[in-house]
Design a protein around this motif. Sequence first.
Motif, PDB file in Angstrom:
ATOM      1  N   GLN A 147       0.691  -1.254  -0.418  1.00  0.00           N
ATOM      2  CA  GLN A 147       0.156   0.000  -0.284  1.00  0.00           C
ATOM      3  C   GLN A 147       0.973   1.024   0.232  1.00  0.00           C
ATOM      4  OE1 GLN A 147      -4.347  -0.565   2.054  1.00  0.00           O
ATOM      5  NE2 GLN A 147      -2.872  -2.053   3.442  1.00  0.00           N
ATOM      6  N   ALA A 148       1.943   1.285   0.710  1.00  0.00           N
ATOM      7  CA  ALA A 148       3.135   1.889   0.511  1.00  0.00           C
ATOM      8  C   ALA A 148       3.096   2.844  -0.700  1.00  0.00           C
ATOM      9  CB  ALA A 148       3.945   2.102   2.028  1.00  0.00           C
ATOM     10  N   LEU A 149       3.468   1.856  -1.543  1.00  0.00           N
ATOM     11  CA  LEU A 149       4.132   1.512  -2.667  1.00  0.00           C
ATOM     12  C   LEU A 149       3.401   2.283  -3.747  1.00  0.00           C
ATOM     13  CD1 LEU A 149       6.321  -1.913  -3.321  1.00  0.00           C
ATOM     14  CD2 LEU A 149       6.913   0.820  -2.886  1.00  0.00           C
ATOM     15  N   GLY A 150       1.648   1.447  -3.239  1.00  0.00           N
ATOM     16  CA  GLY A 150       0.628   2.498  -3.936  1.00  0.00           C
ATOM     17  C   GLY A 150       0.736   3.996  -4.141  1.00  0.00           C
ATOM     18  N   ALA A 151       0.703   4.384  -2.754  1.00  0.00           N
ATOM     19  CA  ALA A 151       0.754   5.185  -2.427  1.00  0.00           C
ATOM     20  C   ALA A 151       1.953   6.827  -3.186  1.00  0.00           C
ATOM     21  CB  ALA A 151       0.627   5.642  -1.027  1.00  0.00           C
ATOM     22  N   LEU A 152       2.785   5.598  -3.465  1.00  0.00           N
ATOM     23  CA  LEU A 152       3.884   6.530  -3.585  1.00  0.00           C
ATOM     24  C   LEU A 152       3.786   7.264  -4.828  1.00  0.00           C
ATOM     25  CD1 LEU A 152       7.049   5.195  -1.853  1.00  0.00           C
ATOM     26  CD2 LEU A 152       6.270   7.668  -2.054  1.00  0.00           C
ATOM     27  N   GLU A 153       3.428   6.189  -6.214  1.00  0.00           N
ATOM     28  CA  GLU A 153       3.045   6.021  -7.535  1.00  0.00           C
ATOM     29  C   GLU A 153       1.933   7.469  -7.287  1.00  0.00           C
ATOM     30  OE1 GLU A 153       1.709   2.356  -8.664  1.00  0.00           O
ATOM     31  OE2 GLU A 153       3.148   1.063  -8.464  1.00  0.00           O
ATOM     32  N   ALA A 154       1.393   7.554  -6.852  1.00  0.00           N
ATOM     33  CA  ALA A 154       0.130   8.847  -6.996  1.00  0.00           C
ATOM     34  C   ALA A 154       1.034  10.446  -6.145  1.00  0.00           C
ATOM     35  CB  ALA A 154      -1.204   8.327  -5.987  1.00  0.00           C
ATOM     36  N   LEU A 155       2.200  10.016  -5.641  1.00  0.00           N
ATOM     37  CA  LEU A 155       3.203  11.413  -5.998  1.00  0.00           C
ATOM     38  C   LEU A 155       3.773  11.735  -6.576  1.00  0.00           C
ATOM     39  CD1 LEU A 155       4.169  10.908  -2.507  1.00  0.00           C
ATOM     40  CD2 LEU A 155       2.232  12.224  -2.812  1.00  0.00           C
ATOM     41  N   PRO A 156       4.319  13.039  -7.438  1.00  0.00           N
ATOM     42  CA  PRO A 156       4.897  14.097  -8.270  1.00  0.00           C
ATOM     43  C   PRO A 156       6.131  12.821  -8.396  1.00  0.00           C
ATOM     44  CG  PRO A 156       3.881  15.737  -7.229  1.00  0.00           C
ATOM     45  CD  PRO A 156       2.922  14.277  -6.307  1.00  0.00           C
ATOM     46  N   GLU A 157       7.108  12.379  -8.570  1.00  0.00           N
ATOM     47  CA  GLU A 157       8.004  11.640  -8.594  1.00  0.00           C
ATOM     48  C   GLU A 157       9.020  13.473  -8.037  1.00  0.00           C
ATOM     49  OE1 GLU A 157      11.133  10.006 -12.291  1.00  0.00           O
ATOM     50  OE2 GLU A 157       9.339   8.786 -11.673  1.00  0.00           O
ATOM     51  N   SER A 158       9.551  12.578  -7.725  1.00  0.00           N
ATOM     52  CA  SER A 158      11.134  13.439  -7.131  1.00  0.00           C
ATOM     53  C   SER A 158      12.644  12.781  -6.632  1.00  0.00           C
ATOM     54  CB  SER A 158      10.893  14.541  -5.595  1.00  0.00           C
ATOM     55  OG  SER A 158      10.966  14.156  -5.331  1.00  0.00           O
ATOM     56  N   PRO A 159      13.155  12.826  -6.168  1.00  0.00           N
ATOM     57  CA  PRO A 159      14.435  12.391  -5.801  1.00  0.00           C
ATOM     58  C   PRO A 159      13.973  11.797  -4.585  1.00  0.00           C
ATOM     59  CG  PRO A 159      15.706  14.335  -6.780  1.00  0.00           C
ATOM     60  CD  PRO A 159      14.299  14.401  -6.544  1.00  0.00           C
ATOM     61  N   SER A 160      13.328  12.541  -3.567  1.00  0.00           N
ATOM     62  CA  SER A 160      12.943  11.898  -2.377  1.00  0.00           C
ATOM     63  C   SER A 160      11.841  10.339  -2.453  1.00  0.00           C
ATOM     64  CB  SER A 160      12.183  12.568  -1.690  1.00  0.00           C
ATOM     65  OG  SER A 160      11.415  11.747  -0.860  1.00  0.00           O
TER      66      SER A 160
END
Length: 228
Positions: A147-160
């Motif tokens: 689920q954490a990976l899924g939430a990350l995919e919805a965020l704008p890509e950045s180095p962080s």
Amino acid sequence: IDRLPPEDKRLLQTASVVGKDVPSALLQAIAELPGEALRRGLDHLQAAEFLYETGLYPDLEYAFTHALTHEVPYSGLLHDRRRELHARIVEAIETLHRDRLGEQIERLAHHALRGELREKAVGYLRQAGVKAAARSALPDARAWFEQALGALEALPESPSTLEQAFEIRLELRPVLNQLGEVRRTLERLREAETLAERLNDNRRRGRVCAFVTNIHSLLGELDEALVT
């Protein structure tokens, strides 16, 4: 439920967003009702057999009497209202339990995800995964990390976000291994390898290389291990 007075129905719906178990302090923080009105509404909902008390003062808590009495009022809320309440619950927990958030990580992760507080959700979901893995609750750990990976995919890509995506995949590795999902482990490591390349991070490349080599060795794929 539709025969309830409007204020009681609204309170029931609000409680349903909190969850099947409803701490009184948390409900009071989000219900937008004076104390006396809240107590009166809860008395009505208990009399109508929607809720019952499960905890005593000062940690008063309620629970829904049946799965349907929880699911129906929750599903009757509009999406925007549900999202708003989930987000407010996160804020309330962070305030009420600021000194012991670790005890509330799973609840925080759940509500941050459904409140679409994605940055917070990633952090709380990841912490919930680590916590579950530490107590060997492996299916739970896998679910939290995924689920954490899924939430990350919805965020704008950045180095962080790329770095977090890399680290979560590595945190998934031992969990998947212990669940016997070795091929899935290899898939996640290959994804981590791609992320390391995109980050141009030699240290991360080296970490993934070592893990991939080990997985191929465990699978008896010695030629692939040598190539890695």
